[in-house]
Design an enzyme around this catalytic site. Structure first.
Site, short mmCIF file in Angstrom:
data_model
loop_
_atom_site.label_atom_id
_atom_site.label_comp_id
_atom_site.label_asym_id
_atom_site.label_seq_id
_atom_site.Cartn_x
_atom_site.Cartn_y
_atom_site.Cartn_z
N LEU A 1 -44.66 38.88 -14.40
CA LEU A 1 -45.49 37.82 -14.97
C LEU A 1 -46.25 37.10 -13.86
CD1 LEU A 1 -46.19 36.01 -17.47
CD2 LEU A 1 -44.16 34.67 -16.93
N GLU B 1 -37.73 32.06 -12.35
CA GLU B 1 -37.64 31.87 -13.81
C GLU B 1 -37.88 30.40 -14.20
OE1 GLU B 1 -35.05 34.30 -16.08
OE2 GLU B 1 -34.82 35.75 -14.45
N SER C 1 -37.13 23.94 -10.90
CA SER C 1 -36.35 22.85 -11.52
C SER C 1 -37.27 21.88 -12.26
CB SER C 1 -35.54 22.12 -10.45
OG SER C 1 -34.52 22.98 -9.98
N GLY D 1 -16.66 24.50 9.16
CA GLY D 1 -17.04 24.00 10.48
C GLY D 1 -18.04 24.94 11.15
#
Ligand SMILES: Cc1cc2nc3c(=O)[nH]c(=O)nc-3n(C[C@H](O)[C@H](O)[C@H](O)COP(=O)(O)OP(=O)(O)OC[C@H]3O[C@@H](n4cnc5c(N)ncnc54)[C@H](O)[C@@H]3O)c2cc1C
Length: 387
Positions: A133, A371, A374, A347
């Protein structure tokens, strides 16, 4: 394979069949994937020896009906497989994820009977699939895509360039989105089934990435690519619907990947913490460390519940768009936080390639990007909240 689930069953309680399947994938990941993981990450390439066993185990056609050569399983099983693989190597998991949650899924939903008979047995047994896409100038604004499709006789001619295509190097079948009628805006977008061997099709540059380095991410070049007219997937002009609806499902898979990443890192950090001694005792005996681990495992449990719920809603035929977006958003945030903590808990060693946590830390970042970033998940969640 089926996934019996009643409304009263706890989300994380697995049916006998689900538990058996999960165990088989975990075993495969430990025995076959783990020994290759570090080298694949270094080389930035998937070891091709891993692909045939993925097919042989039924991992590449989880939801494809048995009559078409698949495993006849549920979407939830696909999420379980992605999580279990990601606990060891999320780069291998994304090969399986894209195949099942994007490629197979959109063929199962939108392909004609003839297209299903032609392609699904191959996707279940030997062909890797990819989902194309995104483009250089169309990412979050995917419907602004510039690839064009023009009808010429009994063919469509595709021209354009796709970018960031997962499985691009390994795939034989590509679901390619192109605009067949730009004057109609996004209502011209159409999905095409493009085989690697079609004239005018080429796989371009492969990206050198921060994480999931063994997963190929490539450019696709469509230069007068000749696609037979009966390789339109769904209706002409309905590709936008194909892409939105497939990606809603795909996001649950990415959520599962991120749950696996966080789980794999936490397991490694807990093991290390039981052995590493400072001030005369194992570091997990310090309450400060215990509280950090407790917070991490709590967030991981919450993310897993969101992913499982979204997957179970999908299998139950109930609305799940908002839950899928929330699951991906939250699971990718948790994966970033938990893997970062795990690097710290090891560490100095956490910062080296001697232990797997630095890889999980790098691999986690992609969850906030592909996809839908956020911000795009927040947009979907807000839109459904305010409708
Ligand atoms: C490793 C990898 C694998 C991928 N695999 C595939 C694949 O298989 N198939 C495929 O088609 N694509 C794939 N992608 C592409 C991926 O889906 C896109 O990168 C993603 O959708 C973001 O698009 P972009 O990179 O163009 O970023 P942009 O859209 O340019 O976004 C840049 C930033 O702007 C923000 N932003 C943009 N618009 C808005 C807005 N309206 N409001 C608020 N913030 C906004 C974004 O959140 C982001 O932080 C992959 C990408 C990567 C890195």
């Amino acid at each position: 394979m089926t996934a019996p689930q009643t409304a009263a069953t706890p989300l994380t309680a697995l049916s006998a069949e689900e538990a058996m399947f999960q165990e088989a994938v975990r075993e495969f990941a430990e025995e076959k994937v783990r020994p290759l993981s570090h080298e694949m990450d270094e080389k930035g390439a998937l070891d091709p020896s891993l692909i045939p066993p993925c097919f042989a185990m039924g991992l590449m056609g989880i939801e494809i009906p048995e009559a078409l050569g698949g495993a006849g399983g549920s979407f939830f099983l696909a999420a379980l497989a992605v999580e279990a693989l990601s606990q060891v190597d999320p780069a291998v998991a994304i090969l399986v994820d894209v195949q099942n949650t994007l490629v197979n899924n959109c063929l199962l939903r939108w392909a004609s009977d003839e297209q299903q008979r032609r392609y699904l047995p191959r996707l279940a047994s030997e062909w890797v699939g990819a989902y194309a896409l995104s483009e250089p100038a169309a990412g979050s604004d995917a419907f602004g895509l510039e690839t064009r499709a023009e009808r010429k006789g009994d063919q469509w001619i595709l021209n354009g360039r796709k970018l960031w295509i997962t499985n691009g190097a390994e795939a034989t079948l590509y679901v390619v989105f192109a605009n067949a009628n730009p004057s109609q805006g996004h209502k011209g977008i159409t999905a095409f089934l493009v085989e690697r061997g079609f004239a005018g099709f080429a796989v371009g540059k492969k990206e050198d990435k921060l994480g999931i380095r063994a997963s190929s991410t490539t450019e696709l070049i469509l230069d007068g690519c000749e696609v037979p007219a009966d390789n339109v997937l769904g209706d002409v002009g309905k590709g936008y619907k194909v892409s939105i609806e497939t990606l809603n499902e795909g996001r649950i898979g990415i959520g599962a990947q991120m749950v696996g990443v966080a789980g794999g890192a936490l397991l490694a950090a807990t093991r290390y913490g039981k052995e590493r001694r400072q001030f005369g005792k194992p570091i997990v005996e310090f309450q400060g460390v215990q509280f950090q681990l407790a917070q991490a495992v709590t967030e991981l449990e919450a993310a897993r519940l969101m992913v499982y719920n979204a997957a179970r809603l999908k299998d139950a035929g109930k609305p799940f768009t908002q839950q899928a977006a929330m699951a991906k958003l939250f699971a990718s945030q948790v994966a970033e936080r938990v893997t970062s903590l795990c690097v710290e808990l090891l560490g100095g060693y956490g910062y080296t390639k001697e232990y797997p946590v630095e890889k999980f830390y790098r691999d986690a970042k992609i969850g906030t990007i592909y996809e839908g970033t956020s911000n795009m998940q927040l947009q979907t969640i807000a839109k459904l909240l305010l409708k």
